[in-house]
Design a protein around this motif. Structure first.
Motif, short mmCIF file in Angstrom:
data_model
loop_
_atom_site.label_atom_id
_atom_site.label_comp_id
_atom_site.label_asym_id
_atom_site.label_seq_id
_atom_site.Cartn_x
_atom_site.Cartn_y
_atom_site.Cartn_z
N LYS A 29 12.61 -31.43 4.00
CA LYS A 29 12.30 -30.25 3.21
C LYS A 29 10.80 -30.02 3.31
O LYS A 29 10.01 -30.94 3.13
CB LYS A 29 12.71 -30.50 1.76
CG LYS A 29 12.73 -29.27 0.91
CD LYS A 29 13.88 -28.41 1.23
CE LYS A 29 14.93 -28.41 0.16
NZ LYS A 29 15.95 -27.43 0.48
N SER A 31 7.43 -26.76 3.49
CA SER A 31 6.96 -25.40 3.25
C SER A 31 6.03 -24.99 4.39
O SER A 31 5.05 -25.68 4.68
CB SER A 31 6.22 -25.35 1.92
OG SER A 31 5.77 -24.06 1.63
N HIS A 33 3.15 -23.26 6.23
CA HIS A 33 1.84 -22.73 5.87
C HIS A 33 1.38 -21.82 6.99
O HIS A 33 0.85 -22.27 8.00
CB HIS A 33 0.84 -23.88 5.65
CG HIS A 33 0.97 -24.51 4.32
ND1 HIS A 33 0.07 -24.33 3.33
CD2 HIS A 33 1.93 -25.30 3.81
CE1 HIS A 33 0.45 -25.00 2.25
NE2 HIS A 33 1.59 -25.60 2.52
N GLU A 37 -0.40 -17.47 2.16
CA GLU A 37 0.33 -18.21 1.14
C GLU A 37 1.36 -19.15 1.77
O GLU A 37 1.91 -18.86 2.82
CB GLU A 37 1.08 -17.24 0.22
CG GLU A 37 0.19 -16.32 -0.57
CD GLU A 37 0.99 -15.37 -1.44
OE1 GLU A 37 2.20 -15.60 -1.64
OE2 GLU A 37 0.42 -14.40 -1.92
N GLN A 39 4.93 -20.62 2.18
CA GLN A 39 6.25 -19.98 2.09
C GLN A 39 7.19 -20.83 1.22
O GLN A 39 6.87 -21.96 0.87
CB GLN A 39 6.83 -19.82 3.48
CG GLN A 39 5.93 -19.06 4.43
CD GLN A 39 5.61 -17.65 3.96
OE1 GLN A 39 6.51 -16.90 3.59
NE2 GLN A 39 4.34 -17.30 3.94
N ASP A 40 8.33 -20.27 0.90
CA ASP A 40 9.33 -21.00 0.12
C ASP A 40 9.82 -22.22 0.90
O ASP A 40 9.90 -22.17 2.13
CB ASP A 40 10.51 -20.09 -0.22
CG ASP A 40 10.14 -18.99 -1.20
OD1 ASP A 40 9.20 -19.21 -1.99
OD2 ASP A 40 10.79 -17.93 -1.17
N PRO A 41 10.16 -23.31 0.20
CA PRO A 41 10.65 -24.51 0.89
C PRO A 41 11.93 -24.23 1.68
O PRO A 41 12.77 -23.44 1.27
CB PRO A 41 10.93 -25.48 -0.25
CG PRO A 41 10.11 -25.01 -1.39
CD PRO A 41 10.05 -23.52 -1.24
N GLU A 42 12.03 -24.89 2.82
CA GLU A 42 13.22 -24.81 3.66
C GLU A 42 13.38 -26.12 4.41
O GLU A 42 12.50 -26.97 4.36
CB GLU A 42 13.15 -23.62 4.61
CG GLU A 42 11.94 -23.63 5.52
CD GLU A 42 11.85 -22.38 6.38
OE1 GLU A 42 12.64 -22.28 7.34
OE2 GLU A 42 11.00 -21.53 6.09
#
Length: 69
Positions: A29, A31, A33, A37, A39-42
């Protein structure tokens, strides 16, 4: 911890280091960069990541049978 995506070179902030160090886990998991900003976790495939220096991840993080080879 930050890793780089092999295909793009973009930085990924790993949010779950336990999964990163576990050779039985194929994804982590994180994020992305990129831009201003985070980004949302994936989920990211460990096979597609390396250190920012270009060095590959250690086998003990990616291969559960690394001691047998």
């Amino acid at each position: 911890m930050f890793l780089a995506e092999k295909s793009t070179g973009h930085m990924i902030e790993v949010l779950d280091t336990q999964a990163l160090f576990d050779p039985h886990e194929s994804t982590v998991k994180g994020s992305l960069h990129f831009g201003e900003e985070a980004q949302d976790p994936e989920s990211f495939e460990k096979a597609g990541l390396n250190f920012p220096s270009g060095e590959s991840l250690p086998l003990c993080w990616t291969d559960p049978d690394y001691r047998r080879r």
